[in-house]
Design a protein around this motif. Sequence first.
Motif, short mmCIF file in Angstrom:
data_model
loop_
_atom_site.label_atom_id
_atom_site.label_comp_id
_atom_site.label_asym_id
_atom_site.label_seq_id
_atom_site.Cartn_x
_atom_site.Cartn_y
_atom_site.Cartn_z
N SER A 113 0.77 -1.47 0.57
CA SER A 113 -0.07 -0.20 -0.09
C SER A 113 0.78 1.34 0.13
O SER A 113 0.42 2.31 -0.24
N GLY A 114 2.26 1.34 0.39
CA GLY A 114 2.90 2.32 0.35
C GLY A 114 3.10 2.53 -0.39
O GLY A 114 3.80 3.89 -1.30
N ILE B 277 -6.82 -2.58 -8.83
CA ILE B 277 -6.06 -3.39 -7.78
C ILE B 277 -5.80 -3.11 -5.97
O ILE B 277 -5.89 -4.21 -5.14
N ASP B 278 -6.28 -2.18 -5.85
CA ASP B 278 -6.04 -1.07 -4.51
C ASP B 278 -6.89 -1.93 -3.48
O ASP B 278 -7.15 -2.68 -2.34
N ILE B 279 -7.94 -1.93 -4.20
CA ILE B 279 -9.25 -2.26 -3.97
C ILE B 279 -9.04 -3.97 -3.09
O ILE B 279 -9.87 -4.37 -2.33
N THR B 280 -8.47 -4.71 -4.32
CA THR B 280 -8.82 -5.40 -4.11
C THR B 280 -7.89 -5.96 -3.70
O THR B 280 -8.64 -7.53 -2.02
N ILE B 281 -7.00 -5.80 -2.98
CA ILE B 281 -5.52 -6.41 -1.74
C ILE B 281 -6.47 -5.94 -0.59
O ILE B 281 -6.31 -6.57 0.57
N ALA B 282 -6.60 -5.05 -0.42
CA ALA B 282 -7.42 -4.59 0.49
C ALA B 282 -8.47 -5.24 1.00
O ALA B 282 -8.47 -5.56 2.51
N VAL C 218 -6.58 -1.31 6.70
CA VAL C 218 -7.58 -1.58 5.27
C VAL C 218 -9.21 -0.07 5.41
O VAL C 218 -9.27 -0.12 4.88
N CYS C 219 -9.32 -0.11 6.58
CA CYS C 219 -10.26 0.65 6.88
C CYS C 219 -10.25 2.42 6.43
O CYS C 219 -10.81 3.05 5.54
N TYR C 220 -9.01 2.44 6.89
CA TYR C 220 -7.94 3.78 6.25
C TYR C 220 -8.48 3.69 4.74
O TYR C 220 -8.76 4.59 4.00
N ASP C 221 -7.48 2.94 4.00
CA ASP C 221 -7.59 2.72 2.59
C ASP C 221 -8.48 2.86 2.07
O ASP C 221 -9.12 2.97 1.12
#
Length: 215
Positions: free
Chosen positions: A83-84, A98-103, A140-143
């Motif tokens: 994420s970083g 991709i970001d939502i999937t990984i989260a 994850v909730c923040y992301d």
Amino acid sequence: MDFISLLHKSNLILHISAGCSALLIGIGILLIKKGGRVHRRSGRIFLFLLFFVILTGLLGVFVFKRNGFLLVITTLSGYMGFSGFRVIRNRSNLPKTIDITIALLALAAVAFFLWYFHSLGMMWSPVIIYSTIGYLILAVCYDLGRYWISEKTYQKLWLHEHIAKLVSAFSGLLSAFTGTVLPQYQPYSQFLPSVLGSLIAINFMVALWRKQSPV
């Protein structure tokens, strides 16, 4: 020595080598000038090594049936590292598949960890287990929630987010290392590296905030 034992020892050697190398690279990143070419290259090497730490950790738990809790810490470090990296790559909070999937996969991993430890019994301190899982859930909730932050506001936040996540990835690896090497000092050998990482991240973010603030 049978073939399975040989594979396990080889995997363990790779896991330890990658982890120790990532820690050394991470220390170097903390000390060098930020934003330069050396910093960027070192960051890529750190993430590459972190990938191998997670891969060998997964093999150790699911193939060779070894310490499952270390996987929680390496998953936290891996998610924070990924994420970083994505933060510095995107520099915006526009939703990416991709970001939502990984989260969401990270949340699924949390659910699995809770079930796994409940069925297996607490082998490590519950404080460490729940704080680690809780921090992963918070991240994850923040992301998933940052997509509702205005783009103008997020432009002031993304570099702070990058710092917090990459330092967390480093301190997670350090916590796994000290918790394993110094088991007689648990839980202190596990949570003190996280405290140290938090202090380092806060120091960098305060320095960045002062640099960005108008005189």
